[in-house]
Motif scaffolding. Sequence first.
Motif, short mmCIF file in Angstrom:
data_model
loop_
_atom_site.label_atom_id
_atom_site.label_comp_id
_atom_site.label_asym_id
_atom_site.label_seq_id
_atom_site.Cartn_x
_atom_site.Cartn_y
_atom_site.Cartn_z
N VAL A 85 0.87 -1.17 0.00
CA VAL A 85 0.00 0.00 0.00
C VAL A 85 0.91 1.22 0.00
O VAL A 85 1.63 1.47 0.97
CB VAL A 85 -0.93 0.01 1.23
N GLN A 150 -8.07 4.98 1.06
CA GLN A 150 -7.02 4.19 1.71
C GLN A 150 -7.48 2.77 1.96
O GLN A 150 -6.73 1.81 1.76
CB GLN A 150 -6.62 4.86 3.02
N GLU A 153 -7.23 0.75 -1.19
CA GLU A 153 -5.86 0.29 -1.43
C GLU A 153 -5.56 -0.96 -0.62
O GLU A 153 -4.94 -1.92 -1.10
CB GLU A 153 -4.86 1.39 -1.07
N ILE A 154 -5.99 -0.99 0.62
CA ILE A 154 -5.77 -2.15 1.48
C ILE A 154 -6.58 -3.34 0.99
O ILE A 154 -6.09 -4.48 0.93
CB ILE A 154 -6.10 -1.80 2.94
N PRO A 170 0.75 4.81 5.83
CA PRO A 170 -0.68 4.64 5.56
C PRO A 170 -1.58 5.63 6.28
O PRO A 170 -2.73 5.81 5.89
CB PRO A 170 -0.96 3.21 6.04
#
Length: 506
Positions: A85, A150, A153-154, A170
């Motif tokens: 990430v 975010q 993305e994870i 992150p």
Amino acid sequence: MTNPILRMENIVKTFPGVVANRGVSLEVARGEVHALLGENGAGKTVLMSVLYGLFPPDSGEILLGGQPVSIHSPKDAIDHKIGMVHQHFMLEPTLTVAENIILGQYPPFAVLNRKRMGEVHDRIRRLSEEFELAIDPVAYVQTLSVGEQQWVEILKVLYHGADLLILDEPTAVLTPQETARLLKFLRDLVQKGMTAIFISHKLEEVMQVSDRVTVLRDGQVIGTCETRETNPRELARMMVGRDVLVDLPRRSSTSGEPVLVVRNLRVRDARGLPAVKGVSLMVREGEIVGIAGVSGNGQTELALALAGLSDDFDFDEIMLANQSLTKKQLLNLDQFQTAHIPEDRQKMGVILPFSVAENFVIEEFRGSRFSRLGFLRRQAIHDYSLDLVRKFGIRVASVNDEIANLSGGNQQKVVVARELERHPRFLLVNQPTRGIDVGATEFVHRQILEERQEGTAILLISTDLEEVFALSDRILVMFEGKIVGELPPDRSLLEEAGLMMAGNRR
């Protein structure tokens, strides 16, 4: 270590004029959160980019589960169940969540019919439920908040079956609430048998979430320690090579005449919706006024309007240095003694393909100091840039290098140096330390406080509540586009500020 999932041995990686990794060795145990700490430019992201196949190492070896592996591309890394990430999102905003997650995973000209996409959507929903992420696979990324992006993305990493996760800064763009949720999520992943490498500059987060910490400095490993056996001050000393003052001493300052007066400012966002709803404020000479608030409550639009970078706003009155400004004048602030440190250095603070020197003079290259008869005075620009590099401690092999090659902290120092050298009467600072290390943070804070001592009027916008309390003389809290209260910088009022940021007051 009896059961390392990862061993990197004597990794060397160089770029023109820069040695990023100098024989780095790293061991990560299965089922731990292993934090990777270091100043900007210490080599953390490069090391993890080698592991993820973005850069080939010049020399060294990578072992997974005790077996040597060759990783030449991110596809190789994914095949070995490694996911990354990145600090800057790798998402296409005009595509849906599902389309972003499977992007690049099918051969050219493959037909993704309704049935196949339905299977993708179902799998994403199952993963979202398993990890309690609440992500809609058909939502367009451009409609999601920064925090939700975010999580996408994870989720993308989890979708591809990774059991070793690399997370590069992150929490840099997350609110305190989102950060707390992410740190808990990482501990839950470890409980499920996964492993995480956590890159961060925030020592409190490292202490909270990690099992062990490895510190890099100047491309070399300084040491690895158990988190429970260390403390933030010791880690900061390992990172920087000296004691770092987390809380800088503040000299008293007497505020003078009003420099900026704003009455009833109204700003609309990119969708044309009200984002700033009648904000009024004042900033005096030698005063730092902090704006606290959860991201997305109008701070970005407020900053853009006051920097003359918005075209969808109106106001009753804005006065700068006793001069009442028209809207046209506000859109052309170069003639006034103002400076602006924007919240996103890469999008608004620098031009990445330009050199460091060119970025230093990007706002003043037409002046007689740096040009003559329409031609740039290259030697004058070079000498000026060298002076700023020395004065502000910027790490760069050459001022003629592209600024894209600098670490995030050094890019931020370039922006800070350029803006402060304009000797402004009014300084607008938005998220000054987002994504930079503890040493660079200390430096930026010192520069802001020194400007205050020089009599500059400073408006500081930050989602980091600790930063706002550390630097401000007065604190204004924003919620849903309005100023909902004012507080003194008394740390006993942190809880009160947090409640106001959420729209509540005791």
